[in-house]
Design an enzyme around this catalytic site. Sequence first.
Site, PDB file in Angstrom:
ATOM      1  N   TYR A 138      31.268  59.562  42.497  1.00 24.51           N
ATOM      2  CA  TYR A 138      32.444  59.573  41.631  1.00 24.51           C
ATOM      3  C   TYR A 138      32.081  59.041  40.263  1.00 24.51           C
ATOM      4  CZ  TYR A 138      32.527  55.060  44.093  1.00 24.51           C
ATOM      5  OH  TYR A 138      32.165  53.869  44.689  1.00 24.51           O
ATOM      6  N   TYR A 188      33.793  57.018  37.095  1.00 23.49           N
ATOM      7  CA  TYR A 188      34.909  56.244  36.575  1.00 23.49           C
ATOM      8  C   TYR A 188      35.318  56.770  35.198  1.00 23.49           C
ATOM      9  CZ  TYR A 188      34.368  52.682  40.236  1.00 23.49           C
ATOM     10  OH  TYR A 188      34.328  52.026  41.432  1.00 23.49           O
ATOM     11  N   TYR A 246      28.859  56.403  40.158  1.00 21.99           N
ATOM     12  CA  TYR A 246      28.447  55.661  41.344  1.00 21.99           C
ATOM     13  C   TYR A 246      28.348  56.586  42.552  1.00 21.99           C
ATOM     14  CZ  TYR A 246      29.034  51.044  39.206  1.00 21.99           C
ATOM     15  OH  TYR A 246      28.889  49.934  38.431  1.00 21.99           O
ATOM     16  N   ARG A 297      20.546  50.422  39.645  1.00 23.82           N
ATOM     17  CA  ARG A 297      20.650  49.497  40.770  1.00 23.82           C
ATOM     18  C   ARG A 297      20.914  50.278  42.054  1.00 23.82           C
ATOM     19  NH1 ARG A 297      22.270  44.455  42.364  1.00 23.82           N
ATOM     20  NH2 ARG A 297      24.165  44.271  43.624  1.00 23.82           N
ATOM     21  N   GLU A 319      28.905  40.515  46.578  1.00 21.26           N
ATOM     22  CA  GLU A 319      27.472  40.779  46.489  1.00 21.26           C
ATOM     23  C   GLU A 319      26.672  39.482  46.433  1.00 21.26           C
ATOM     24  OE1 GLU A 319      25.753  43.728  45.874  1.00 21.26           O
ATOM     25  OE2 GLU A 319      27.443  45.114  45.704  1.00 21.26           O
TER      26      GLU A 319
HETATM   27  C1  FER Z   1      31.525  50.652  43.015  1.00 22.39           C
HETATM   28  C2  FER Z   1      31.687  49.655  42.087  1.00 22.39           C
HETATM   29  C3  FER Z   1      30.786  48.595  42.059  1.00 22.39           C
HETATM   30  C4  FER Z   1      30.479  50.590  43.916  1.00 22.39           C
HETATM   31  C5  FER Z   1      29.569  49.546  43.870  1.00 22.39           C
HETATM   32  C6  FER Z   1      29.719  48.537  42.940  1.00 22.39           C
HETATM   33  C7  FER Z   1      29.191  51.867  45.397  1.00 22.39           C
HETATM   34  C8  FER Z   1      28.735  47.465  42.883  1.00 22.39           C
HETATM   35  C9  FER Z   1      28.512  46.797  41.750  1.00 22.39           C
HETATM   36  C10 FER Z   1      27.444  45.810  41.595  1.00 22.39           C
HETATM   37  O1  FER Z   1      27.064  45.173  42.548  1.00 22.39           O
HETATM   38  O2  FER Z   1      26.954  45.682  40.509  1.00 22.39           O
HETATM   39  O3  FER Z   1      32.375  51.732  43.078  1.00 22.39           O
HETATM   40  O4  FER Z   1      30.411  51.613  44.810  1.00 22.39           O
END
Ligand code: FER
Length: 177
Positions: A17, A19, A25, A47, A70
């Site tokens: 998707y 944003y 992402y 990342r 995280e």
């Molecule tokens: C998302 C938004 C943020 C996502 C992962 C993250 C896989 C992770 C962010 C980070 O740890 O920097 O939609 O989906």
Amino acid sequence: MKEFDTLDDFVGTHFIYTYDNGWEYEWYGKNDHTLDYRIHGGMVAGRWVKDQEVTMVKLTDGVFKVTWTEPTGTDVALDFIPNENKMHGTIFFPKWVEEHPEITVTFQNDHIDEMIEAREKYETYPKLVVPEFAKITYIGDAGINNEEVIAEAPYEGMTNDIREGKYFDANYKRIKR
Ligand code: FER
């Protein structure tokens, strides 16, 4: 296209998707408590992460919420409305990730100690809150515990390869280039 209703329909799905702020992402719900993902565009593009522990729930028919924290200290809350190719994400970045995003741009699994060290060493507050809607550009039924979905670093053009059917075979295994 597949109609989503229950949490079982959602778990095992692979999404890409974008944003509304342009960040792209890639998300794979590997099982009902585990997420693998890659980041293709935005502040921390490059990342990628496997085996992030998350909570996944069904809010109502076809609407799902995924939340986690995280090792970096970044918190994430996502709401998916896949039947409308739409989701909403809110990312809560500690101040240090905003100031040193490059530390987090790696295959995080090989650098967990560095993430913990950085979150202790640098500032947490004020946090950077990023709330955005996104358009889902790809939905794949990858199945449960498919380790092939997120198995290498992101590269330029990867999401196009996936969308164009050049990346996975009929069994959702990678087509090696
Ligand atoms: C998302 C938004 C943020 C996502 C992962 C993250 C896989 C992770 C962010 C980070 O740890 O920097 O939609 O989906």
